[in-house]
Design a protein around this motif. Structure first.
Motif: not given
Length: 445
Positions: A165, A188, A190
């Protein structure tokens, strides 16, 4: 009133209804006599206005009502006496269009009646029901999936990798100008999730905290924001943190995070959920087998208008599935093919058969079942549930759309209870293959 049959061809029926002028006049007099006690008129006491004066003043107005009521009454009486049930809305039209007061009224009634549905013995149907019991491996797979969803991310040193992440700030620009919705802080992301524009995440792989990156991508041609579709963009991006995934432990703590008392309780819940999923899938397969059996066992004439309407609907729906970009209905007429007609015949035949079985056996959709269906549908409109409930209450067609699949499933269950059903234990893979076969059949149709 005279009713003469003019058409008797298969399921097609036609009638000429003649309403005499004398009958109409009598109907008007009846309505005036009924209303006379409550009528007040200058120069007369209430209820004492002469009939002749009432007829002169209100007769023409009541004539239209009398005509409509008489024709409607004649049609209702006809269906009661013949037992005919029209497949679609009957066509009713006045044939002496230049009608004048004092003349007989001539009306033409035409319709296609529903066919006589032959009886059949549900006990003569043999079906095989697939049964899958959740095993330990399936439970473990589900637990691993829950643990994956519950994983956390911890800061790490070094470059980012697929699955990590990255916490980023970014500002997107097209032709050097920032665009709405193209900026965020502390986002955030990923890597490898595919949640951003194709090519975006790959350019952040191998980066470390503190790096600034110019991410260059092209918006897809079918991008939902039309003003950005197909355009090149550049995102000024700052990588603020790089975090590695940390799998959640499969233990009592994980179970509590999902609302269970401990791990054993969570496993029990998973088994119940899997069993319900397997049973639902098995019922899909069983229902299709039943419908195939019924389609082969029962034969009767079909109303051409119903078949054509269903074929047109199938053709229209499939055309829009093949042309998803065309949202409206401002297109040329879509002609139903022989394949559409064949599928329509099956659907109409089975629909009429199930409807008749439900009617004869007094299968009913309860208020509670309807409420549950409306609530399930209303969840698709968060914040507007009350408006949806009101819409359903005021819209009979919408209520019918919600009621129809519930009624069909109840009739199917009624038949299955009487049929000879044998349970067969199979693997999850066998059940999945059977469901995929159904989907392939639907796609081919």
């Amino acid at each position: 009133m005279q009713v003469n049959e003019t058409v008797n061809d298969g399921l097609k029926r036609g009638y000429q209804i003649t309403l005499s002028a004398a009958e109409l006049d009598e109907k008007v007099n009846e309505k005036l006599t009924e209303a006379q006690p409550d009528i007040e008129m200058k120069g007369f006491r209430k209820g004492k206005v002469p009939m002749a004066l009432l007829k002169k003043q209100f007769g023409d107005r009541l004539l239209g009502e009398a005509m409509q009521e008489s024709v409607d009454g004649a049609i209702s009486k006809h269906f009661e006496e013949t037992g005919d049930r029209p497949a679609m809305q009957p066509d009713v039209k006045m044939t002496n269009e230049n009608w004048e007061k004092g003349q007989d009224v001539e009306v033409e009634l035409s319709y296609e009646k529903l066919p006589e549905i032959p009886d059949f013995d549900a006990g003569s149907i043999s079906l095989e029901r697939l049964v899958v019991t959740p095993d330990d491996a399936a439970v473990e797979d589900a637990l691993n999936s829950l643990a994956e969803n519950a994983k956390s991310f911890d800061a790490k040193d070094g470059a980012s990798e697929d699955g990590d992440q990255v916490v980023i700030d970014f500002l997107g620009k097209v032709d050097g100008e920032a665009f709405e919705g193209g900026a965020a802080e502390d986002y955030p992301l990923v890597l490898g999730s595919g949640s951003f524009i194709p090519g975006f995440e790959e350019q952040l792989t191998g980066k470390t905290a503190g790096e600034e990156v110019e991410v260059k991508v092209s918006f897809p041609e079918d991008y939902q924001a039309a003003h950005l579709a197909g355009k090149d963009a550049m995102f000024e991006t700052t990588v603020k943190e790089v975090k590695a995934p940390k799998a959640a432990e499969i233990d009592d703590e994980l179970a509590k995070n999902y609302g269970a008392e401990d791990l054993e309780a969570l496993k029990g819940q998973i088994k119940e959920r899997l069993a319900a999923e397997y049973a639902g899938a098995a019922r899909q397969v069983l229902k299709r087998k039943l419908l195939d059996e019924l389609d082969g066992k029962v034969s009767f004439d079909l109303p051409p208008s119903l078949v054509q309407a269903e074929a047109d609907q199938i053709a229209h729906t499939l055309w829009h599935e093949e042309n998803p970009d065309h949202q409206g209905h401002d297109h040329d007429k879509i002609e139903a093919t022989d394949e559409h007609m064949k599928l329509a015949e099956r659907r109409v035949r089975l629909g009429l058969l199930l409807a008749e079985l439900g009617r004869k056996n007094e299968v009913q959709v309860t208020d509670a079942e309807m409420t549950q269906a409306v609530m399930a549908q209303a969840r698709q409109y968060p914040g507007q549930e009350r408006q949806f409930f009101e819409f359903v209450q005021q819209n009979p067609q919408m209520r019918q759309q919600l009621q129809a699949p519930i009624f069909e499933d109840k009739v199917v269950d009624f038949i299955i209870e009487k049929a000879d059903v044998t349970d067969k234990d199979v693997s999850k893979e066998d059940l999945e293959a059977a469901v995929e076969a159904l989907e392939d059949e639907d796609t081919a149709a």
